[in-house]
Design an enzyme around this catalytic site. Structure first.
Site, PDB file in Angstrom:
ATOM      1  N   ASN A  43      20.339  52.134  44.704  1.00 41.64           N
ATOM      2  CA  ASN A  43      18.897  52.137  44.429  1.00 41.64           C
ATOM      3  C   ASN A  43      18.360  50.706  44.364  1.00 41.64           C
ATOM      4  O   ASN A  43      19.046  49.790  43.910  1.00 41.64           O
ATOM      5  CB  ASN A  43      18.546  52.949  43.178  1.00 41.64           C
ATOM      6  N   GLU A  55      15.069  48.908  42.980  1.00 35.43           N
ATOM      7  CA  GLU A  55      13.845  49.070  42.185  1.00 35.43           C
ATOM      8  C   GLU A  55      12.851  47.947  42.450  1.00 35.43           C
ATOM      9  O   GLU A  55      13.156  46.965  43.138  1.00 35.43           O
ATOM     10  CB  GLU A  55      14.230  49.172  40.702  1.00 35.43           C
ATOM     11  N   TYR A  81       6.744  50.040  40.246  1.00 37.89           N
ATOM     12  CA  TYR A  81       7.782  51.088  40.211  1.00 37.89           C
ATOM     13  C   TYR A  81       7.886  52.002  41.441  1.00 37.89           C
ATOM     14  O   TYR A  81       8.964  52.194  41.968  1.00 37.89           O
ATOM     15  CB  TYR A  81       7.648  51.947  38.944  1.00 37.89           C
ATOM     16  N   GLU A 101      20.128  57.282  47.686  1.00 39.21           N
ATOM     17  CA  GLU A 101      20.367  58.202  48.804  1.00 39.21           C
ATOM     18  C   GLU A 101      19.502  57.850  50.009  1.00 39.21           C
ATOM     19  O   GLU A 101      19.975  57.814  51.146  1.00 39.21           O
ATOM     20  CB  GLU A 101      20.069  59.656  48.382  1.00 39.21           C
ATOM     21  N   CYS A 113      17.136  63.450  43.901  1.00 33.95           N
ATOM     22  CA  CYS A 113      15.772  63.864  43.554  1.00 33.95           C
ATOM     23  C   CYS A 113      15.169  64.653  44.726  1.00 33.95           C
ATOM     24  O   CYS A 113      15.731  64.679  45.827  1.00 33.95           O
ATOM     25  CB  CYS A 113      14.906  62.643  43.227  1.00 33.95           C
TER      26      CYS A 113
HETATM   27  N1  THU Z   1      17.781  57.318  41.418  1.00 28.31           N
HETATM   28  C1  THU Z   1      18.551  57.312  42.536  1.00 28.31           C
HETATM   29  O1  THU Z   1      18.792  56.262  43.135  1.00 28.31           O
HETATM   30  N2  THU Z   1      19.028  58.489  42.965  1.00 28.31           N
HETATM   31  C2  THU Z   1      18.868  59.682  42.338  1.00 28.31           C
HETATM   32  O2  THU Z   1      19.392  60.683  42.795  1.00 28.31           O
HETATM   33  C3  THU Z   1      18.057  59.762  41.118  1.00 28.31           C
HETATM   34  C4  THU Z   1      17.427  58.501  40.668  1.00 28.31           C
HETATM   35  C5  THU Z   1      17.294  56.028  40.917  1.00 28.31           C
HETATM   36  C6  THU Z   1      15.819  55.807  41.027  1.00 28.31           C
HETATM   37  C7  THU Z   1      15.614  54.770  39.934  1.00 28.31           C
HETATM   38  O3  THU Z   1      15.917  53.495  40.467  1.00 28.31           O
HETATM   39  C8  THU Z   1      16.662  55.098  38.894  1.00 28.31           C
HETATM   40  O4  THU Z   1      17.618  55.921  39.546  1.00 28.31           O
HETATM   41  C9  THU Z   1      16.126  55.822  37.689  1.00 28.31           C
HETATM   42  O5  THU Z   1      15.404  56.944  38.052  1.00 28.31           O
END
Ligand code: THU
Length: 160
Positions: free
Chosen positions: A62, A64, A68, A75, A112
């Protein structure tokens, strides 16, 4: 009521030791990828690893952002990278793992909704189901297709 429709989904739960060597390798790559996540805001580091048809494993995490919504999940980061660089290679499987405050999560990390939609597009693009391995310290959830994670999905077939 005209009728009732019941949808069911099959999830196989395995201890890590019972996974195949290829699956273990893919899960290991997803876990390793958490180490390079950019997650200064949530502290929730997610890693994803894809097995391509040519045997190559690509991984990502991920990313960030201070604004936000501009960030992206592990994924989608990974699948977009794979599709951008290996557009001819089917994605056979994806492994996902998450590390929070220095430990891998006790419960599985599931993609998600937006990631499920993007993963489904990849499955449809290659006309081939993508196996999903969701890692946790307690065990690995295994599903045979993204379709099982996204019932009543919207896909390209609806645009025809
Ligand atoms: N996140 C993912 O990378 N994959 C998921 O399946 C769920 C959430 C990340 C997004 C954000 O950077 C952090 O997890 C908290 O939500």
């Amino acid at each position: 009521m005209v009728k009732e429709i019941n949808l069911s989904t099959k999830i196989a739960v395995y201890p890590l030791e019972e996974c195949t060597e290829t699956e273990k390798k893919l899960i290991e790559a997803a876990k390793k990828a958490t180490e390079k996540a950019y997650a200064p805001y949530s502290g929730f580091s997610v890693g994803a690893a894809l097995l391509l048809e040519n045997g190559e494993i690509v991984s990502g995490n991920n990313q960030e952002n201070a604004a936000y919504p501009s960030g992206l999940c592990a994924e989608r980061t990974t699948v977009f990278y794979a599709n951008a660089n290996f557009p001819e290679e089917k994605v056979i499987a994806i492994a996902i793992a998450a590390n929070h405050k220095g430990s891998f999560t006790e419960d599985v990390i599931t993609p998600c909704g937006a990631c499920r939609q993007v993963l489904l597009e990849t499955e449809n693009r290659f006309h081939s189901p993508m196996k999903v391995l969701m890692y946790s310290e307690k065990g690995v959830y295994v599903m045979e297709s993204i379709r099982d994670l996204l019932p009543l999905s919207f896909g390209d077939e609806m645009l025809k």
